[in-house]
Structures are given as structure tokens and as C-alpha cells.
Design a protein around this motif. Structure first.
Motif, short mmCIF file in Angstrom:
data_model
loop_
_atom_site.label_atom_id
_atom_site.label_comp_id
_atom_site.label_asym_id
_atom_site.label_seq_id
_atom_site.Cartn_x
_atom_site.Cartn_y
_atom_site.Cartn_z
N GLU A 257 0.83 -1.20 0.00
CA GLU A 257 0.00 0.00 0.00
C GLU A 257 0.87 1.26 0.00
O GLU A 257 1.98 1.24 0.53
N PRO A 258 0.35 2.37 -0.57
CA PRO A 258 1.11 3.62 -0.57
C PRO A 258 1.42 4.09 0.85
O PRO A 258 0.69 3.80 1.80
N HIS A 259 2.52 4.81 0.98
CA HIS A 259 2.99 5.32 2.27
C HIS A 259 3.35 6.79 2.08
O HIS A 259 3.85 7.18 1.00
N PRO A 260 3.14 7.64 3.10
CA PRO A 260 3.47 9.06 2.95
C PRO A 260 4.92 9.34 2.58
O PRO A 260 5.21 10.37 1.97
N MET A 261 5.85 8.43 2.92
CA MET A 261 7.26 8.67 2.63
C MET A 261 7.71 8.19 1.25
O MET A 261 8.85 8.42 0.85
N ASP A 262 6.84 7.52 0.52
CA ASP A 262 7.25 6.95 -0.77
C ASP A 262 7.85 8.01 -1.69
O ASP A 262 8.93 7.81 -2.29
N ALA A 263 7.17 9.13 -1.83
CA ALA A 263 7.63 10.16 -2.76
C ALA A 263 8.94 10.78 -2.30
O ALA A 263 9.83 11.06 -3.12
N GLU A 264 9.10 10.96 -0.99
CA GLU A 264 10.31 11.57 -0.46
C GLU A 264 11.52 10.67 -0.67
O GLU A 264 12.60 11.12 -1.05
N ILE A 265 11.34 9.36 -0.44
CA ILE A 265 12.43 8.40 -0.66
C ILE A 265 12.78 8.33 -2.14
O ILE A 265 13.95 8.32 -2.53
N THR A 266 11.76 8.32 -3.00
CA THR A 266 11.99 8.27 -4.45
C THR A 266 12.79 9.48 -4.91
O THR A 266 13.76 9.35 -5.67
N GLU A 267 12.40 10.66 -4.45
CA GLU A 267 13.09 11.89 -4.85
C GLU A 267 14.55 11.87 -4.40
O GLU A 267 15.46 12.23 -5.17
N ALA A 268 14.79 11.43 -3.16
CA ALA A 268 16.17 11.39 -2.65
C ALA A 268 16.99 10.34 -3.39
O ALA A 268 18.18 10.55 -3.68
N PHE A 269 16.39 9.19 -3.68
CA PHE A 269 17.11 8.15 -4.42
C PHE A 269 17.48 8.65 -5.82
O PHE A 269 18.61 8.45 -6.28
N ASN A 270 16.54 9.30 -6.49
CA ASN A 270 16.83 9.81 -7.83
C ASN A 270 17.95 10.83 -7.81
O ASN A 270 18.81 10.86 -8.71
N ALA A 271 17.97 11.67 -6.77
CA ALA A 271 19.06 12.64 -6.64
C ALA A 271 20.39 11.92 -6.43
O ALA A 271 21.42 12.34 -6.96
N HIS A 272 20.35 10.84 -5.67
CA HIS A 272 21.58 10.05 -5.44
C HIS A 272 22.07 9.45 -6.75
O HIS A 272 23.28 9.40 -7.01
N GLN A 273 21.16 9.02 -7.60
CA GLN A 273 21.54 8.43 -8.88
C GLN A 273 22.19 9.45 -9.82
O GLN A 273 22.90 9.06 -10.75
N ARG A 274 21.95 10.72 -9.56
CA ARG A 274 22.52 11.77 -10.40
C ARG A 274 23.84 12.31 -9.85
O ARG A 274 24.39 13.27 -10.41
N ARG A 275 24.35 11.72 -8.79
CA ARG A 275 25.61 12.19 -8.20
C ARG A 275 26.77 12.08 -9.18
O ARG A 275 26.82 11.16 -9.99
N GLY A 276 27.69 13.02 -9.05
CA GLY A 276 28.93 12.93 -9.81
C GLY A 276 28.76 13.01 -11.31
O GLY A 276 29.60 12.51 -12.06
N GLY A 277 27.66 13.61 -11.76
CA GLY A 277 27.45 13.75 -13.20
C GLY A 277 26.77 12.57 -13.86
O GLY A 277 26.55 12.58 -15.07
#
Length: 373
Positions: A257-277
């Protein structure tokens, strides 16, 4: 591409190939490896796996702390114990040696990868290959960043006719796995052979792909920079061969089921994937645009992971890596992420969690260099 060594391997032969290092000597095996840390993760968030001798299946506490230091679960691959280093290099010296992705993690994800890859791109690919001139030993397929060779095991049995696979990776340890487990036959029973080439995608050239019928890669684009993608695209276009590049993360995840933190974790993970170019979830769009600029016809298809009770082990490791990467990017999430991960892992263990991790597959039909079809 400057290739220090090439190892030919007949998939029907019982002997194992020896991958040689840049000096011509046998590359050291896992027992000779020294340990070092690298921040690069694969498309699902995995950093290279635990050091030899650990139990890759042993669970770790969610974002467990060790003493005064928080030990973030190191990626979605097999989880090492807190305090242990997460990656391997081949020697004590030689900082240019690549980190090693754990074969255990690659094996764990292989069935789900195979189910997720788009079948819709196979017909236009086959239609192109039918019109492609072939060498005496059949189609020549270059698998870039092959890992343990899962792309070959998926694709070779779906293509008709003899094939020769050229397996590229920076890690001779993974090349050994790929060659030893390479497929033996094509869809019509024709012979499949393989060779390994150790090298770096940053030095890939059209000359290295001369005579190629096809270039493939899996879970690769999103761990590349824009420059590296440009190099890959230019090499394929210069060689006039199509490219099938699968399982690039799209930056979208759905959990039930959806959780209030899903979007926040997704956004932070995507930012991590963009590290270092690195391009992370932007990679497939960048690749499609680059191929189009070179005159290629480009098609994109969705290729989502669909994880349920039957994929609980993969879901658990993916969750740990996904949340762990988010917390590395945003340490302020740590306390809430502990509780979030524990809740999600409990639902996974109970067979109640469903996850969709969105990916895209890309087929680029580059114009043949001879002006043919």
C-alpha cells in the motif's frame, strides 16, 4: 576502445577461459582481491557486493548504527554486515581498477530482468538483423558492461542463426562468469560462441565495433555520464549497427500500500543516482536524443520490474538499497527512514508488499555504414 586482452570462448567447450590482465598475465581471482570503497551504484541502487567470505544472504538491520557511525545498507545488492567494505578492487595497488558488482546480486535480479525486458522491440530488431550481412560464424553481438552475461542468456535464444558474442566489461572476475555461462545455441539450434574483452566504455570507438551486427547492454545507461553515453552512441552510429539497451531506470516506483514517505524516498534516491554527473533516470532520454541526432530510428518500450511474494528476496535487497541510497543523499531522513524500511520489510516478509520499479528499454536502428537497409 583500447582493449588490453581478448579471450575467445566456445560455449560448447568444457574448459573455462582465462581472462588476462593488461600485462598479459592471468587476472587475479577473488581471493587475491584487495578492498576499496566506490560510490557508484547500479541501476537498482546496488553498489558492488560484499567482500569474499561474507554471507551475501545474511540480513542486516535497517540502516543499522554501529557505535557512533551510521552504517547505511550498501546498496540493493547482497548486503554486507555493518562496518564491512562494500566493494572490491583487483589489487592492493592500481586505483584505476573497477569496483566489482557481486555475482550474487546479479544472479538474484536475473529472472526478474528477463521477465521485465520488452518483447515489443524484438520484432523490429529481428527485421533489421535479417538484412544485416553476417560473418561466417553468424551475427556478431557486442554486450557492453556484460556483468555475468545475463543479457546474452536472455537474447541469444531469441535470435535465429549462428551468433558470436563479444562480452565487454572492466571486471575480469565478472567476465569469467559471463564466458563460463554463455548460451550454447540460438532459437533455431545454431551455434553460439563467445569471447571476452576487458575495457572501459569511455574508450569505446566505432573501430572496436567494426563488423558488429548488434550492440546490447542491460542496466547500464543510468550509471553513465552524458559524455559516456555520447561515446557509446557515437561508436554504435559510426559502426552502423543497431543498439538494444534495456532496463534503464525511469525514476518512478509504486509500492502497495502507498505510504506518505514513498515520494520523499523516491526523490532522494533519484538525486543520489545523479551524483557525480551520472544521468540516472535522465539517461534513457539523453540516449534517445543522442541516437536521434546521429540519424537513428529510436523506439522506447516500458520494462518494469513487478515484484510480489515470489520475488521476496529481490524485493528485500532492493528495498535496503533504495532506502539506503536515499539516506546517503539526505541524512535528515535517517530516523524516519528506519521506521519506514522496517515497516516495508515486514510487509515483504508477510507476502503483502507489491512493488513496481519502472524501467525503459531502448532500440536504436542506426543507419548502416554501407548505406544498406
Amino acid at each position: 576502445m583500447t582493449e588490453p586482452a581478448t579471450t575467445r570462448h566456445d560455449a560448447t567447450a568444457p574448459e573455462r577461459p582465462v581472462t588476462r590482465d593488461a600485462t598479459g598475465g592471468p587476472a587475479p581471482g577473488p581471493r587475491d582481491a584487495a578492498h576499496a570503497v566506490s560510490g557508484r551504484r547500479d541501476a537498482a541502487g546496488a553498489v558492488p557486493g560484499p567482500r569474499d567470505g561474507t554471507d551475501p544472504g545474511r540480513p542486516a538491520d535497517p540502516l543499522r548504527t554501529t557505535g557512533s557511525d551510521r552504517s547505511v545498507v550498501p546498496g540493493a545488492g547482497p548486503v554486507s554486515r555493518p562496518g564491512e567494505r562494500a566493494t572490491l578492487r583487483l589489487r592492493e595497488t592500481g586505483a584505476d581498477e573497477p569496483p566489482r558488482y557481486a555475482p550474487e546480486w546479479l544472479r538474484l535480479r536475473e529472472p526478474t530482468d528477463a521477465t521485465a525486458r520488452s518483447r515489443g522491440l524484438l520484432d523490429p530488431l529481428r527485421a533489421r538483423l535479417v538484412r544485416t550481412p553476417r560473418r561466417a560464424d553468424g551475427l556478431v553481438v557486442h554486450d557492453i558492461g556484460c556483468g555475468t552475461g545475463s543479457m546474452g542468456r536472455w537474447l541469444a535464444p531469441r535470435l535465429v542463426g549462428a551468433q558470436h558474442w563479444v562480452l565487454h566489461d572492466r571486471d575480469p572476475y565478472l567476465l569469467h562468469f559471463a564466458a563460463a555461462a554463455s548460451p550454447r545455441s540460438a532459437a533455431d539450434g545454431s551455434r553460439v560462441t563467445a569471447e571476452t574483452r576487458r575495457g572501459d566504455i569511455a574508450r569505446l570507438t566505432a573501430d572496436a565495433l567494426a563488423g558488429a551486427s548488434l550492440v546490447t547492454a542491460s542496466a547500464l545507461l543510468d550509471v553513465l555520464t552524458r559524455e559516456e553515453i555520447g561515446t557509446l552512441v557515437a561508436a554504435c552510429a559510426g559502426a552502423g549497427c543497431p543498439a538494444l539497451l534495456t532496463l534503464s531506470v525511469a525514476g518512478r516506483v509504486e509500492l502497495t500500500e502507498p505510504h506518505p514517505m514513498d515520494a520523499e524516498i523516491t526523490e532522494a534516491f533519484n538525486a543520489h543516482q545523479r551524483r557525480g554527473g551520472l544521468l540516472g533516470p535522465d539517461a534513457v532520454t539523453a540516449a534517445a536524443e543522442a541516437f536521434a541526432e546521429h540519424g537513428a530510428t529510436v523506439r522506447l518500450e516500458p520494462s518494469p520490474w513487478r515484484l510480489g511474494p515470489g520475488q521476496a528476496a529481490l524485493t528485500e535487497q532492493w528495498l535496503r538499497g533504495w532506502v539506503g541510497a536515499a539516506v546517503e543523499e539526505r541524512p535528515d531522513l535517517a530516523e524516519r527512514a528506519d521506521a519506514y524500511l522496517a515497516e516495508r520489510l515486514a510487509a515483504c516478509a508477510a507476502g503483502e508488499l507489491r512493488v513496481v520499479v519502472h524501467h525503459h528499454d531502448l532500440l536504436a536502428l542506426c543507419a548502416p555504414v554501407d548505406g544498406g537497409a
